[in-house]
Design an enzyme around this catalytic site. Structure first.
Site, PDB file in Angstrom:
ATOM      1  N   ARG A  70       0.809  -1.222   0.000  1.00 55.13           N
ATOM      2  CA  ARG A  70       0.000   0.000   0.000  1.00 55.13           C
ATOM      3  C   ARG A  70       0.842   1.271   0.000  1.00 55.13           C
ATOM      4  O   ARG A  70       0.328   2.359  -0.168  1.00 55.13           O
ATOM      5  CB  ARG A  70      -0.959  -0.013   1.205  1.00 55.13           C
ATOM      6  CG  ARG A  70      -2.173  -0.880   0.962  1.00 55.13           C
ATOM      7  CD  ARG A  70      -3.017  -1.008   2.207  1.00 55.13           C
ATOM      8  NE  ARG A  70      -2.412  -1.937   3.148  1.00 55.13           N
ATOM      9  CZ  ARG A  70      -2.838  -2.110   4.404  1.00 55.13           C
ATOM     10  NH1 ARG A  70      -3.829  -1.371   4.866  1.00 55.13           N
ATOM     11  NH2 ARG A  70      -2.252  -2.983   5.188  1.00 55.13           N
ATOM     12  N   GLN A  99      13.828 -14.659   4.304  1.00 58.18           N
ATOM     13  CA  GLN A  99      12.587 -15.441   4.299  1.00 58.18           C
ATOM     14  C   GLN A  99      12.104 -15.405   2.845  1.00 58.18           C
ATOM     15  O   GLN A  99      11.576 -14.397   2.375  1.00 58.18           O
ATOM     16  CB  GLN A  99      11.545 -14.789   5.230  1.00 58.18           C
ATOM     17  CG  GLN A  99      10.255 -15.580   5.301  1.00 58.18           C
ATOM     18  CD  GLN A  99       9.109 -14.799   5.936  1.00 58.18           C
ATOM     19  OE1 GLN A  99       9.127 -13.562   5.971  1.00 58.18           O
ATOM     20  NE2 GLN A  99       8.113 -15.507   6.427  1.00 58.18           N
ATOM     21  N   THR A 141       4.363 -14.320  10.410  1.00 56.61           N
ATOM     22  CA  THR A 141       5.379 -13.880  11.379  1.00 56.61           C
ATOM     23  C   THR A 141       6.079 -15.064  12.056  1.00 56.61           C
ATOM     24  O   THR A 141       7.272 -15.004  12.348  1.00 56.61           O
ATOM     25  CB  THR A 141       4.739 -12.977  12.452  1.00 56.61           C
ATOM     26  OG1 THR A 141       3.538 -13.603  12.936  1.00 56.61           O
ATOM     27  CG2 THR A 141       4.384 -11.613  11.897  1.00 56.61           C
ATOM     28  N   ASP A 190       8.758  -2.439  11.311  1.00 58.51           N
ATOM     29  CA  ASP A 190       7.973  -1.306  10.817  1.00 58.51           C
ATOM     30  C   ASP A 190       7.170  -0.648  11.938  1.00 58.51           C
ATOM     31  O   ASP A 190       6.165   0.002  11.690  1.00 58.51           O
ATOM     32  CB  ASP A 190       7.057  -1.735   9.672  1.00 58.51           C
ATOM     33  CG  ASP A 190       6.142  -2.893  10.068  1.00 58.51           C
ATOM     34  OD1 ASP A 190       6.232  -3.347  11.222  1.00 58.51           O
ATOM     35  OD2 ASP A 190       5.351  -3.322   9.218  1.00 58.51           O
ATOM     36  N   ASN A 204      -1.689  -6.597  20.830  1.00 57.71           N
ATOM     37  CA  ASN A 204      -0.316  -7.084  20.706  1.00 57.71           C
ATOM     38  C   ASN A 204       0.530  -6.055  19.957  1.00 57.71           C
ATOM     39  O   ASN A 204       0.194  -5.655  18.851  1.00 57.71           O
ATOM     40  CB  ASN A 204      -0.368  -8.409  19.917  1.00 57.71           C
ATOM     41  CG  ASN A 204       0.996  -8.908  19.512  1.00 57.71           C
ATOM     42  OD1 ASN A 204       2.011  -8.488  20.064  1.00 57.71           O
ATOM     43  ND2 ASN A 204       1.013  -9.817  18.543  1.00 57.71           N
ATOM     44  N   TYR A 211      31.595  33.955  -4.895  1.00 59.17           N
ATOM     45  CA  TYR A 211      31.838  32.518  -4.802  1.00 59.17           C
ATOM     46  C   TYR A 211      33.248  32.285  -4.271  1.00 59.17           C
ATOM     47  O   TYR A 211      34.226  32.737  -4.861  1.00 59.17           O
ATOM     48  CB  TYR A 211      31.699  31.844  -6.183  1.00 59.17           C
ATOM     49  CG  TYR A 211      32.146  30.398  -6.146  1.00 59.17           C
ATOM     50  CD1 TYR A 211      31.531  29.488  -5.283  1.00 59.17           C
ATOM     51  CD2 TYR A 211      33.197  29.938  -6.930  1.00 59.17           C
ATOM     52  CE1 TYR A 211      31.950  28.165  -5.208  1.00 59.17           C
ATOM     53  CE2 TYR A 211      33.617  28.615  -6.869  1.00 59.17           C
ATOM     54  CZ  TYR A 211      32.989  27.736  -6.004  1.00 59.17           C
ATOM     55  OH  TYR A 211      33.401  26.439  -5.923  1.00 59.17           O
ATOM     56  N   ASN A 234      38.280  28.419  -9.431  1.00 56.59           N
ATOM     57  CA  ASN A 234      38.999  27.270  -8.880  1.00 56.59           C
ATOM     58  C   ASN A 234      39.084  26.083  -9.820  1.00 56.59           C
ATOM     59  O   ASN A 234      39.734  25.095  -9.516  1.00 56.59           O
ATOM     60  CB  ASN A 234      38.339  26.823  -7.567  1.00 56.59           C
ATOM     61  CG  ASN A 234      36.877  26.434  -7.760  1.00 56.59           C
ATOM     62  OD1 ASN A 234      36.179  27.017  -8.596  1.00 56.59           O
ATOM     63  ND2 ASN A 234      36.426  25.462  -7.017  1.00 56.59           N
TER      64      ASN A 234
END
Ligand code: UD1
Ligand code: CA
Length: 456
Positions: free
Chosen positions: A14, A71, A77, A102, A168, A364, A384
């Site tokens: 998403r 994985q 999970t 995340d 959780n 400059y 320069n």
């Protein structure tokens, strides 16, 4: 020794971008970095990161700082943690913290306090929970009279279970040996056909082990991002939390519009930050400075009493009492010594500007070493670059550079040198000399009148 597993296999569909979700940034740092630093602050350094979607990007970002395990298939999970079994088996005596890559605001307080409870209660697993106003989408904590009995995911929950507001966080402490055993028992008989790590709670209890919960009174620790609106919410939260910290430390903000300060920035007491100011990286701002409006500072060190208005400054040092702006660009590897003044439309790059030197306008200065109390006239250019190599200019103390001077590097001006306006300096000038390079000016009298007469 205690171990950490961080789950970072997610894609974040998403978000609509091809990068792993934990690499999306909150206040300039990937969410994964926030999680790693919470571990480091808790004294945990044996970390294994589970990567999945575009896992190479995770390795590239980490640059070998921590172990990673792939994985290959996203099966939940529990399955993600199973990939780290060899890592767990390296040392099965201690405990293992599992975190989500995340959920950036997991804090060291919750990590440490939950470990204390985990050990006191002799738990096989202790889940970190919090109570939310809107628990939708999270796994719900099922409590009994004498503890917890399990976690039910939103998609598997009954109407009644969905009313539970304790959720959780996705962070847990496990006794490492028990985690290995419990992972072997997880199946995927659920609404999503995934191996849920959350099933370890009920499996531990049915196996005669203890499972517990540590309820944090800070619901922010579980905040995560599923889409870019969530990411903006995380940024907004973190932005204000950082500003709040500085307010408490005695920094002044009259209005916080457009102010973004990354969390590693230090600001001294009495300094004022004005709207539209972005301070990034490891910048340090001294005391009683005024920064902004509309200023970007990245990895710079500012002394005390510095004023910067409408400035962009990168990887440079700005000493005390310096005034810069408006409309100035300080490019990397510059050092502006104390008391110097840099005015509008000036660019400084890879240069040292000596104490009390003034570069007031349209100039400059690149690859140059400028002494003390030098005065730059308007429109000075250090030339320069010859198209192949870059060379340095050296300008001694007390020089007076006339307007529109070009200094063709490499060139050295001694002490107290004057250059006449419009001079192009092509060789070294000794101390206290005047360099003047001009054709003889001709005056053609009556020129305009003659021209007009010819026309009409
Ligand atoms: C999970 C928990 C839920 C909890 C929530 C907190 C489970 C079954 N559910 O749900 O109880 O409230 O986190 O945010 O654990 N990941 C992988 N590989 C996978 C699946 C996930 O690495 O195969 C990673 C994700 O990148 C993410 C973390 O694990 O960092 C959590 O996964 P996610 O799919 O967001 O879990 P939730 O459904 O939010
Ligand atoms: Ca999630």
């Amino acid at each position: 020794m205690n171990k950490v597993i961080i789950l970072a296999g997610g894609q974040g569909k998403r978000m609509k971008a091809d990068i792993p979700k934990p690499l999306f940034r909150v206040l300039g740092e990937p969410m994964l970095e926030w999680v790693i630093s919470a571990c480091e602050e808790s004294g945990l350094s044996d970390i294994c990161i589970i990567k999945g979607f575009m896992g190479d990007m995770i390795d590239e970002y980490l640059g070998g700082r921590y172990k990673t395990v792939l994985q290959a298939e996203r099966l939940g999970t529990g399955h993600a943690v199973m990939q780290a079994i060899p890592f767990l088996k390296e040392d099965t005596d201690g405990n293992t913290l599992v975190l989500c890559g995340d959920a950036p605001f997991i804090d060291p307080v919750a990590i440490k306090e939950s470990l204390v409870i985990h050990k006191q209660q002799k738990n096989a697993v202790t889940v970190i929970t919090a109570e939310l106003e809107n628990p939708s989408g999270y796994g719900r904590i099922i409590r009994t009279n004498n503890g917890i009995s399990g976690i039910v995911e939103q998609k598997d929950a009954t109407e009644e279970q969905r009313l539970i507001r304790e959720v959780n966080s996705g962070a847990y402490w496990f006794r490492t040996a028990d985690l290995i055993e419990l992972l072997g028992k997880i199946d995927c008989n659920n609404a999503q056909h995934e191996y849920y790590l959350t099933d370890t709670i009920s499996l531990a209890i049915s196996g005669g082990k203890n499972a517990g919960a540590y309820k944090s009174d800070n619901p922010d620790i579980i905040k995560g991002a599923n889409d870019r609106r969530d990411l903006l919410a995380l940024n907004t939260y973190a932005r204000m939390a950082v500003i709040e910290k500085h307010l408490i430390n005695g920094v002044e903000f009259t209005c916080t519009d457009g102010i973004i300060i990354e969390r590693g920035v230090e600001i001294g007491v009495g300094s004022e930050i004005l709207p539209g100011t972005i301070i990034r990286g490891s910048s340090v701002i001294g005391k009683n400075c005024s920064v902004g409006p509309n200023t970007v500072i990245e990895n710079c060190r500012l002394g005390d009493d510095v004023k910067m208005n409408c400035v962009q400054a990168y990887d440079s040092e700005i000493e005390s009492g310096v005034k810069i702006g408006p409309f100035v660009h300080i490019r990397p590897n510059s050092c502006i010594k104390s008391g110097a003044k840099i005015g509008d439309f000036v660019e400084i790059k890879n240069s040292v500007i000596g104490e009390n030197t003034a570069i007031a306008h349209l100039t400059y200065v690149g690859d140059s070493d400028v002494g003390k109390k030098v005065n730059f006239g308007c429109g000075t250019v250090t030339v320069n670059y010859d198209g192949i190599v870059k060379s340095r200019c050296v300008i001694g103390d007390n020089c007076f550079i006339g307007c529109n001077t070009n200094l063709i590097a490499p060139v050295k001006l001694g002490k107290g040198v004057y250059t006449a306006a419009g001079t192009t300096v092509t060789r070294d000038i000794p101390d206290y000399a005047l360099a003047i390079d001009r054709g003889v000016m001709k005056v053609n009298e009556g020129y305009t009148l003659r021209k007009l007469r010819n026309k009409f």
